[in-house]
Design a protein around this motif. Structure first.
Motif: not given
Length: 609
Positions: A41-53, A298-302, A327-332
């Motif tokens: 599918a064609e990719k659609y990147k919505p506007e949003g925060a840089s948050l990683k979940v 609580g604002s800097t927990v990753q 492997q490791t991924i860091k998320v907010d």
């Protein structure tokens, strides 16, 4: 909702689903290219925060939360240990009113109605539009009259939803939400000559007439109820979710991926796998208070999510991985959507919880009922269909035109030998059976609870082995035959049905200590950036995702735009704009084959339009 105070691999839907099947030679180049056309599918990147979940678990809850967050532009990482999404415990029914459950309160039924309509609008291609016939047998202590006040309440609520938003009218007209039929009504319907028994019903009386032709009417109390509770197809739901995620470049789907640890990012103290444990995920817990003390606001927990990707040999067996492969991924933010294994992640991070887990099963059968005409189909001329020699390597399949039934529910007391019987129809004469007693759907020792020092209820090894490695064929045959016998008490001709050697089964989590609970969604731990999905019924998943979005907004981690809010509440999902029923058909068929189910089970009797 409960609020508690206390380097990436992007695997798109096409490469994970089609590529996996292709590796085993099940589809030829023509099918491969056709699948590629709709999955790339064609990719659609919505506007949003840089948050990683990071979301651990790709069931209905995890997949729906991932779609919801990805649509907001959030970098979303979804970890699933299986080769496709939503491959879990048995489901077959959209609980648009919860009428299967006499034991739950009215407010829960209203909540299930609202949640189900919301989910139907998000995943319309997964719905089988056919009603449910509910009857109370003569042997039961209940009365049909006791069901009527609830049905009246649900009708009023449905009408109010339509007034609030006409697009909610997805179950037909409000005044047709349910209808009562006495025995004389049923006999009159049976003898009506204007119903073609070989055609798909188009109105409620036709559906009920078909059911009446098969039911033993002398064993029922009257009136019986026909209600607009539709079917929900797990293969089509999985296909819809996987295609939907494929439209977002910020949605990272990691299939065949096992999470082996969760640690707090940048903390010197970590916890590792217990070397003496047979369970790779059973890690030594650490006190969550340690994190709460370190993170003042609580604002800097990753979180670090440590994972391994499964690899396979040419013969299809899983290859061993080493510690170096981690492997490791860091998320907010960390979201636990592990279903019946939710407590394992709770144990990893030291969050206490009380819950139960129940192993349940339903059984797939085939019934060539007396109205059937069967012919062998070895090829198809429709250019959009799979021909015999590229249909995933299957043998000839029988195509039937049986009498088309609604879902049939015979009420009974859960856990007793006279527990509820549920007959769910699929195309071409396939049926899924639940019978809520310990000889069929439930199990004598299949319900377990947490201990004081362990958030993960411990299912018996035999059930874990069944979930991970499959059924013992003799046990499956025996239980399937019992299921057929129990249905045939009320649908006598069903005694001729045959087991197919398939079952839908798995562990179901139940928060707390009430095994009749049917409505729950999410628990939130804002101070440690952690949420836990606790869906008992799949219809709660979208509400859980909304609760998570509200929490992220309240912590100023994201801010939804008016356009994003409009798209969510009006179900203007990108995948619905740019994909079709055919796309869902193809991928659902592929999933059914991958999971070794009859291909007709990937389809619906009547599509939602």
């Amino acid at each position: 909702m409960i609020i508690k105070n206390l380097n990436s691999l992007h695997t798109d839907s096409y490469s994970s689903a089609v590529g996996y099947i292709r590796a085993y030679g099940y589809i030829r180049a023509s099918s491969y290219l056709r699948a590629k056309k709709y999955m790339k599918a064609e990719k659609y990147k919505p506007e949003g925060a840089s948050l990683k979940v990071g979301i651990i678990g790709g069931g209905v809850a995890g997949s729906t939360i991932a779609i919801r967050l990805a649509a907001l532009g959030i970098e979303t990482y979804l970890f699933e240990s299986k080769s496709s999404l939503i491959d879990g415990p048995p489901m077959c029914h959209l609980h648009a009113g919860g009428n299967l459950y006499r034991e739950i309160p009215d407010e829960d039924c209203v909540e299930l109605l609202k949640q189900s309509i919301d989910m139907l609008r998000m995943y319309p291609y997964s719905i089988d539009v056919r009603p449910t016939v509910i009857a109370i047998p003569q042997r039961d202590d209940g009365t049909p009259e006791s069901l009527i006040p609830r049905l009246q309440l649900l009708t009023r609520e449905y009408k109010a939803m339509i007034v609030a938003d006409p697009a909610n009218k997805v179950l037909g007209e409000a005044e047709d939400y349910y209808r009562l039929y006495n025995k004389q009504d049923l006999l009159a319907l049976i003898h009506q000559s204007n119903f073609d028994i070989n055609s798909t019903p188009t109105h409620l009386d036709h559906w009920v007439a078909n059911a009446a032709r098969q039911l033993d009417l002398d064993k029922l109390k009257y009136p019986i109820v026909a209600v607009q509770e539709y079917g929900w197809n797990i293969f089509r739901l999985a296909a819809s979710a996987q295609i939907a995620l494929g439209f977002y470049p910020n949605a990272h789907l990691l299939l065949n991926t096992q999470v082996v640890g969760v640690t707090v990012a940048d903390m010197t103290k970590t916890h590792t796998a217990d070397e003496n444990s047979d369970n790779e995920l059973a890690l030594k817990p650490f006190a969550v208070q340690q994190l709460a003390n370190q993170q003042v606001d609580g604002s800097t927990v990753q979180w670090n999510i440590h994972y391994k990707q499964k690899t396979y040999r040419e013969d299809g067996s899983e290859a061993n991985t080493s510690v170096d492969d981690t492997q490791t991924i860091k998320v907010d933010y960390l979201i636990n959507a592990c279903g019946f294994k939710t407590g394992i992640i709770d144990n990893m991070i030291g969050v206490p919880a009380k819950r139960m887990v129940e192993f349940k099963a339903s059984y797939v059968t085939h019934w060539n009922n007396p109205n059937s005409n069967a012919t062998f189909i070895t090829s198809q001329t429709d250019s959009n269909s799979y021909s015999h020699d590229d249909s995933y390597g299957l043998e000839e399949d029988l195509i039937y035109s049986p009498l088309i039934l609604p879902e049939i529910i015979i009420h009974g007391k859960r856990g007793t030998p006279q527990g509820m019987v549920q007959l769910t129809p699929y195309p071409n004469g396939y049926y899924q059976i639940h019978s809520m007693n310990k000889a069929v759907t439930l199990f004598e020792d299949g319900l377990v609870a947490t201990k004081d020092d362990d958030a993960q209820p411990e299912l018996k090894p035999k059930y874990i082995q069944c979930i991970e490695d499959g059924w013992n064929p003799a046990t499956l045959q025996e239980r399937s035959q019992r299921a057929i016998i129990e249905v045939s008490e009320f649908v006598p001709r069903f005694a001729s049905a045959k087991p197919t050697g398939n079952a839908l089964y798995g562990g179901q989590q139940i928060p707390g200590n009430n095994d009749t609970l049917r409505v729950a969604d999410v628990s939130l731990y804002p101070e440690i950036h952690y949420a836990r999905a606790e869906n008992v019924k799949a219809s709660s998943a979208l509400e859980a995702s909304d609760d998570i979005v509200k929490l992220l907004e309240s912590q100023n981690l994201i801010q939804s735009t008016p356009q994003q809010n409009h798209s969510r509440h009006h179900h203007d999902w990108i995948y619905l704009r740019h994909s079709s029923k055919q796309n869902i058909d193809d991928l659902a068929k592929l999933f059914a084959h991958q999971r070794a189910f009859p291909l007709p089970m990937s389809d619906v009797v009547t599509s939602f339009s």
